[in-house]
Scaffold this motif. Structure first.
Motif, PDB file in Angstrom:
ATOM      1  N   VAL A  31      37.389  12.194  15.490  1.00 11.33           N
ATOM      2  CA  VAL A  31      37.012  12.024  14.080  1.00 11.33           C
ATOM      3  C   VAL A  31      36.221  13.243  13.620  1.00 11.33           C
ATOM      4  O   VAL A  31      36.439  13.772  12.523  1.00 11.33           O
ATOM      5  CB  VAL A  31      36.227  10.718  13.867  1.00 11.33           C
ATOM      6  N   LEU A  32      35.301  13.717  14.473  1.00 11.23           N
ATOM      7  CA  LEU A  32      34.493  14.900  14.140  1.00 11.23           C
ATOM      8  C   LEU A  32      35.384  16.104  13.861  1.00 11.23           C
ATOM      9  O   LEU A  32      35.229  16.773  12.830  1.00 11.23           O
ATOM     10  CB  LEU A  32      33.531  15.210  15.296  1.00 11.23           C
ATOM     11  N   GLU A  33      36.318  16.392  14.752  1.00  9.03           N
ATOM     12  CA  GLU A  33      37.191  17.549  14.576  1.00  9.03           C
ATOM     13  C   GLU A  33      38.045  17.421  13.321  1.00  9.03           C
ATOM     14  O   GLU A  33      38.288  18.408  12.629  1.00  9.03           O
ATOM     15  CB  GLU A  33      38.056  17.752  15.824  1.00  9.03           C
ATOM     16  N   ASP A  34      38.472  16.204  13.006  1.00  7.72           N
ATOM     17  CA  ASP A  34      39.250  15.972  11.794  1.00  7.72           C
ATOM     18  C   ASP A  34      38.398  16.242  10.553  1.00  7.72           C
ATOM     19  O   ASP A  34      38.829  16.914   9.618  1.00  7.72           O
ATOM     20  CB  ASP A  34      39.778  14.539  11.795  1.00  7.72           C
ATOM     21  N   LEU A  35      37.182  15.725  10.551  1.00  8.55           N
ATOM     22  CA  LEU A  35      36.285  15.917   9.410  1.00  8.55           C
ATOM     23  C   LEU A  35      35.859  17.382   9.254  1.00  8.55           C
ATOM     24  O   LEU A  35      35.695  17.865   8.129  1.00  8.55           O
ATOM     25  CB  LEU A  35      35.039  15.034   9.544  1.00  8.55           C
ATOM     26  N   GLN A  36      35.680  18.082  10.374  1.00  6.26           N
ATOM     27  CA  GLN A  36      35.221  19.474  10.312  1.00  6.26           C
ATOM     28  C   GLN A  36      36.257  20.411   9.703  1.00  6.26           C
ATOM     29  O   GLN A  36      35.928  21.531   9.338  1.00  6.26           O
ATOM     30  CB  GLN A  36      34.797  19.962  11.701  1.00  6.26           C
ATOM     31  N   GLN A  37      37.485  19.963   9.549  1.00  2.00           N
ATOM     32  CA  GLN A  37      38.486  20.777   8.856  1.00  2.00           C
ATOM     33  C   GLN A  37      38.166  20.874   7.366  1.00  2.00           C
ATOM     34  O   GLN A  37      38.620  21.789   6.694  1.00  2.00           O
ATOM     35  CB  GLN A  37      39.881  20.184   9.048  1.00  2.00           C
TER      36      GLN A  37
END
Length: 152
Positions: free
Chosen positions: A16-22
């Motif tokens: 979820v973090l990596e998705d949001l950091q985009q």
């Protein structure tokens, strides 16, 4: 919840973090706290995987939206007026979706319920003129139709 629904499978905080950091800068602990809060509220379930958890939505996004609408409607002191106001806010596309949903909930029509479609429309007396006993009656509806002229 949007990200958990989007993945449509159990997800880790890191995913979820990596998705949001985009889209924006966000801390791991923030995502972990939000997912933990969603778990505490019963919106997601989690299973341990090593030192991390995998989070999965308890219900679908559609079920969540339906519950919100039902909750809002049930709090109205005049549910009919609330529905009229709500329908008035809908776009034509939303009204069509509502119509489709009602058809789905009501289920398929049985042959006795299906309206008959004659090859040619029956002849009717001229508009605004009443039929006198001497004039022929309009053709009777086919089998299964109400004979008393009332609705079924």
């Amino acid at each position: 919840m949007t990200r958990v629904w989007k993945w449509n499978r159990p997800v880790t905080v890191r995913e979820v973090l990596e998705d949001l950091q985009q889209e924006r800068s966000i801390a791991y602990t923030t995502v972990m706290t939000v997912l933990d809060n969603l778990h505490q509220k019963g919106w997601v379930r989690r299973e341990s995987e090593g030192r991390a958890y995998r989070y999965e939505a308890v219900s679908t996004r559609a079920a969540y939206a339906a519950a919100l609408m039902n909750d809002a409607w049930s709090q109205s002191d005049n549910p009919a007026a609330a529905l009229v106001a709500f329908f008035g806010m809908m776009s034509e596309e939303q009204r069509q979706a509502l119509s489709d949903a009602i058809r789905i909930v009501q289920g398929p029509e049985t042959p006795a319920q299906a309206p008959e479609t004659p090859a040619q429309p029956p002849e009717t007396p001229a508009q605004g003129r009443e039929t006198s006993p001497a004039e022929p009656e309009t053709p009777s509806p086919g089998p299964g139709a109400a004979s008393d002229g009332g609705e079924r």
